[in-house]
Enzyme design. Structure first.
Site, PDB file in Angstrom:
ATOM      1  N   ARG A  54       0.799  -1.222   0.000  1.00 20.38           N
ATOM      2  CA  ARG A  54       0.000   0.000   0.000  1.00 20.38           C
ATOM      3  C   ARG A  54       0.837   1.280   0.000  1.00 20.38           C
ATOM      4  O   ARG A  54       0.352   2.349  -0.325  1.00 20.38           O
ATOM      5  CB  ARG A  54      -0.976  -0.018   1.169  1.00 20.38           C
ATOM      6  N   LYS A 162       3.759 -19.460   5.727  1.00 22.40           N
ATOM      7  CA  LYS A 162       3.044 -19.991   6.879  1.00 22.40           C
ATOM      8  C   LYS A 162       2.563 -18.829   7.744  1.00 22.40           C
ATOM      9  O   LYS A 162       3.084 -17.737   7.578  1.00 22.40           O
ATOM     10  CB  LYS A 162       3.923 -20.953   7.662  1.00 22.40           C
ATOM     11  N   HIS A 192       9.935 -23.121   6.159  1.00 17.04           N
ATOM     12  CA  HIS A 192      11.337 -22.752   5.951  1.00 17.04           C
ATOM     13  C   HIS A 192      12.306 -23.803   6.496  1.00 17.04           C
ATOM     14  O   HIS A 192      13.479 -23.798   6.152  1.00 17.04           O
ATOM     15  CB  HIS A 192      11.640 -21.351   6.495  1.00 17.04           C
ATOM     16  N   LYS A 196      16.428 -25.714   5.044  1.00 12.84           N
ATOM     17  CA  LYS A 196      17.694 -25.867   5.774  1.00 12.84           C
ATOM     18  C   LYS A 196      18.463 -27.059   5.199  1.00 12.84           C
ATOM     19  O   LYS A 196      17.896 -28.142   5.037  1.00 12.84           O
ATOM     20  CB  LYS A 196      17.427 -26.117   7.263  1.00 12.84           C
ATOM     21  N   GLU A 230      14.565 -23.214  21.838  1.00 15.45           N
ATOM     22  CA  GLU A 230      14.883 -21.831  21.461  1.00 15.45           C
ATOM     23  C   GLU A 230      15.198 -21.048  22.726  1.00 15.45           C
ATOM     24  O   GLU A 230      14.478 -21.161  23.725  1.00 15.45           O
ATOM     25  CB  GLU A 230      13.704 -21.187  20.752  1.00 15.45           C
ATOM     26  N   HIS A 254       7.075 -27.278  11.343  1.00 13.08           N
ATOM     27  CA  HIS A 254       8.498 -27.611  11.220  1.00 13.08           C
ATOM     28  C   HIS A 254       8.832 -28.999  11.788  1.00 13.08           C
ATOM     29  O   HIS A 254       9.568 -29.769  11.186  1.00 13.08           O
ATOM     30  CB  HIS A 254       9.354 -26.581  11.957  1.00 13.08           C
ATOM     31  N   LYS A 356      10.122 -21.948  23.962  1.00 13.40           N
ATOM     32  CA  LYS A 356      10.809 -20.642  23.907  1.00 13.40           C
ATOM     33  C   LYS A 356      11.416 -20.357  25.275  1.00 13.40           C
ATOM     34  O   LYS A 356      10.984 -20.921  26.289  1.00 13.40           O
ATOM     35  CB  LYS A 356       9.795 -19.538  23.606  1.00 13.40           C
TER      36      LYS A 356
HETATM   37  C1  BG6 Z   1       9.172 -19.631  12.900  1.00 11.75           C
HETATM   38  C2  BG6 Z   1       8.421 -19.381  14.170  1.00 11.75           C
HETATM   39  O1  BG6 Z   1       8.374 -20.329  11.983  1.00 11.75           O
HETATM   40  O2  BG6 Z   1      10.316 -20.409  13.191  1.00 11.75           O
HETATM   41  C3  BG6 Z   1       9.296 -18.708  15.202  1.00 11.75           C
HETATM   42  O3  BG6 Z   1       7.284 -18.561  13.894  1.00 11.75           O
HETATM   43  C4  BG6 Z   1      10.536 -19.519  15.425  1.00 11.75           C
HETATM   44  O4  BG6 Z   1       8.598 -18.547  16.433  1.00 11.75           O
HETATM   45  C5  BG6 Z   1      11.213 -19.801  14.098  1.00 11.75           C
HETATM   46  O5  BG6 Z   1      11.404 -18.786  16.271  1.00 11.75           O
HETATM   47  C6  BG6 Z   1      12.379 -20.738  14.285  1.00 11.75           C
HETATM   48  O6  BG6 Z   1      13.091 -20.802  13.088  1.00 11.75           O
HETATM   49  P1  BG6 Z   1      14.649 -21.141  13.096  1.00 11.75           P
HETATM   50  O7  BG6 Z   1      14.985 -21.211  11.665  1.00 11.75           O
HETATM   51  O8  BG6 Z   1      15.320 -20.051  13.871  1.00 11.75           O
HETATM   52  O9  BG6 Z   1      14.745 -22.445  13.816  1.00 11.75           O
END
Ligand code: BG6
Length: 645
Positions: A54, A162, A192, A196, A230, A254, A356
């Site tokens: 936009r 996603k 994603h 990797k 994480e 994932h 987390k």
């Molecule tokens: C994302 C999540 O899809 O993947 C995040 O929304 C997460 O919360 C991230 O931190 C982790 O990705 P990576 O590549 O750092 O393991």
């Protein structure tokens, strides 16, 4: 991602239209990926990028903002050094067209795409990247269709980010909505993790090496663990996360992707559909829990605050994060045991754990093999055997490790854990990638292997849905139930303990480096130390170190808390998950000056001076450094013989 030196073909010509071009994803991941493709000479010269959104900005303003030093390519690129020429060359192909998501906006957009197509000779190929919230996907698809984008020469493909749905029904609806206007073979759903290298290598590892496949089943494998820890918290994403939680954010996508790679049957070929058929099939075989099954097999957690030495909150718990409901029941941690009801895996527990604000960042997959009979060793010093483990280190450390036991040199039969390790960094001299370049490249070439097909996404939601339903019906009463920087809630340990198993905690080099003695230590030394650490459990009240005793172990706390007591048995400090104690014992034999007691039940890693001494004897090049650190940090003068005796 391989580089042009390996003679990979170029991406196909196309105009890539990015919806949501001024958003974070574009700056942090898409543009750095296109830049990596440019540096690796993989981007076709007939490739142009048209950003849309936009904002009313010019092509030049768009280029400048994409390249910027504080919030653009110069900040987010992943190369070892920045190549100005490649940046300039890439940005010269960037354009911007303001457009609303409606028929009028898209009709105008179509004219610009047609002009770029002609200028770049893209053959009518258009790749639409939906870097926007899923609620817009339906109107994007509909208006692209109505504006006639599907007509004419060349291929038309869409990449969808996603989250793909927020539960089973919304995923079914979203698939139905998109499929109204696009064929399945035009839809590229991003996860994603599939970008990797270490995840892609799971397939290659399994199917290009003959030696493991015969063992890859219930007859030889005791259990499989997927661990995605994480250390970051919700980092300003509270608004999104509070409606998501770890099950939707990490597991349903994932982690189930990794699970399908590890557990699927061999595909007939490496064709996208052959692989995706097997992935969907294995997820369809995962047992769907009823309420009792969820209650018994799934654990959830939410992090609380962390405190400084004076006992004040130094970082808020999840409920204190920006944009999070102060009474939120959203889980920031989950651990689950799943079963795959097929011939290969029947009875083999598959454990998943993610959260987390945990004590370390690390994604690992651990294949634990069955043990041989211990009775064979009766009459020797060996009382217990450790299982063989194959560990896939996905990130940040990238490698594969096989853990086994070897006889320690000497006249009697004694065993010690050793490993064979493959480190990506040692084997391949590649720059770091974002993971998105391989997806953009593959999509442009019509290869859907690294993207999720609709049936897989739906199968994954079918597994997750009963957990969501049960949690909505029976909200957690004990949140927050784990401290920041810890290993997560105790219940996650109990989940495995009741099966007579335990999580295989992977101590990573960065964790050891928190200890002054190992700060900036050589990788070889850190790996040797990690392998030599033994796990021990203590109950609340157990004395771990007794003042006055000459014990020689260092401890590392995985779970639980300990208290350090003075002469009068008064608590002088408390240590918790992630802390070390007793490390002086590694440097010299000396009387302990304080007592350390378990305050709660604890899981600890321990390293003894004799084992550490042996490591230093094997790697004498590191001893000087340890002696220097002992002097500087602990004011101890130790000699090589003190260390290795
Ligand atoms: C994302 C999540 O899809 O993947 C995040 O929304 C997460 O919360 C991230 O931190 C982790 O990705 P990576 O590549 O750092 O393991």
């Amino acid at each position: 991602m391989s580089t042009s030196t390996l003679n990979n073909p170029l991406s196909e010509p196309c105009v890539m239209v990015i919806f949501g071009a001024s958003g974070d994803l574009t700056k942090r991941l898409l543009v750095p990926s296109l830049y990596n493709l440019t540096c690796d000479e993989l981007l076709s010269p007939n490739f142009a990028v048209l950003g849309t959104g936009r904002s009313d900005i010019s092509n030049d303003e768009f280029r400048q903002s994409m390249a910027s030093e504080d919030n653009g390519l110069r900040a987010f690129h992943t190369r070892n050094s920045f190549d100005e020429d490649a940046c300039e060359e890439l940005l010269s192909r960037f354009y911007f067209e303001p457009a609303n998501i409606d028929l009028e906006g898209f009709t105008k957009l179509k004219e610009t795409v047609a002009k770029l197509d002609e200028e770049y000779q893209a053959g009518g190929n258009v790749l639409f990247y939906f870097a926007m919230a899923p609620r817009f996907f339906g109107s994007l698809c509909e208006n692209l269709h109505k504006a006639g984008f599907q007509d004419g020469d060349g291929w038309k493909r869409i990449i969808v980010e996603k989250p793909f749905g927020t539960d089973l029904q919304s995923a079914l609806d979203l698939n139905a909505e998109i499929l109204k206007y696009w064929r399945e073979d035009q839809i590229y759903r991003v996860d994603h993790y599939l970008g990797k290298e270490t995840v892609q290598n799971l397939l290659t590892f399994r199917f290009s090496n003959g030696m493991f496949e015969p063992l890859w089943n219930k007859h030889h494998i005791d259990n499989i663990q997927f661990n995605v820890c994480e250390s970051v918290d919700v980092k300003g994403r509270g608004g999104y996360y509070d409606h998501s939680g770890v099950l939707r954010d990490m597991m349903q996508n994932h982690m189930f992707q990794m699970l399908s790679y590890i557990c699927m049957e061999p595909p007939g070929s490496f064709d996208a559909d052959a692989i995706r058929n097997e992935k969907a099939k294995v997820l369809e075989s995962v047992r769907i829990y009823d309420e009792a099954g969820v209650a018994e097999n799934v654990v959830r957690g939410q992090y609380g605050p962390s405190f400084d030495d004076a006992g004040s909150i130094d970082k808020p718990g999840y409920r204190g994060e920006q944009d999070v409901n102060p009474e939120s029941k959203t889980e920031t941690f989950a651990a689950a045991k799943f079963q795959i009801d097929n011939l290969r895996w029947q009875g083999v527990p598959i454990y998943l754990r993610s959260g987390k604000a945990l004590w370390k960042r690390g994604t690992e997959i651990v294949i634990e093999f069955k043990k041989p009979p211990e009775s064979m060793f009766k009459g020797t010093e060996v009382t217990q055997l450790t299982s063989n483990r194959l560990v896939f280190h996905i990130q940040p450390y990238q490698g594969i490790e096989l853990l086994f036991q070897a006889k320690t040199p000497g006249p009697t039969v004694q065993l010690q854990s050793v490993d064979m390790a493959f480190d990506y960094g040692d084997a391949f001299n590649a720059s770091r990638y974002t993971g998105y370049e391989v997806m953009i490249y593959a999509c442009s070439r019509g290869d859907a292997t690294l993207f999720s097909r609709g049936d897989l996404v739906e199968a994954a939601w079918r597994i997750a849905q009963p957990l969501l339903d049960y949690w909505a019906k029976a909200p957690a009463q004990d949140f927050p139930n784990y401290a920041r920087n810890s290993w997560g809630p105790k219940a996650a340990y109990e989940l495995l303990e009741k099966d007579g198993r335990s999580w295989f905690e992977v101590v990573t080099p960065d964790v050891l480096e928190e200890l002054p003695m190992f700060k900036d230590a050589d990788r070889l030394l850190l790996n040797a130390v990690i392998l030599a650490m033994q796990s021990v459990s203590k109950e609340a009240g157990d004395v771990i170190i007794q003042k006055g005793d000459t014990t020689e172990e260092m401890y590392f706390i995985c779970r639980g808390e300990v208290q350090v007591l003075d002469n009068k048995d008064e608590v002088v400090s408390e240590l918790k998950e992630g802390n070390f104690f007793g490390e002086i014992g590694l440097l010299m034999s000396t009387e302990r000056t304080a007592t350390v007691k378990a305050k709660t039940s604890c899981d600890l890693f321990t390293l003894s001076k004799s084992v550490f001494g042996r490591i230093l004897r094997d790697h004498p090049q590191f001893a000087d450094n340890i002696m220097r650190i002992a002097k500087e940090r602990y004011d101890l003068s130790v000699s090589m013989s003190d260390l290795t005796e």
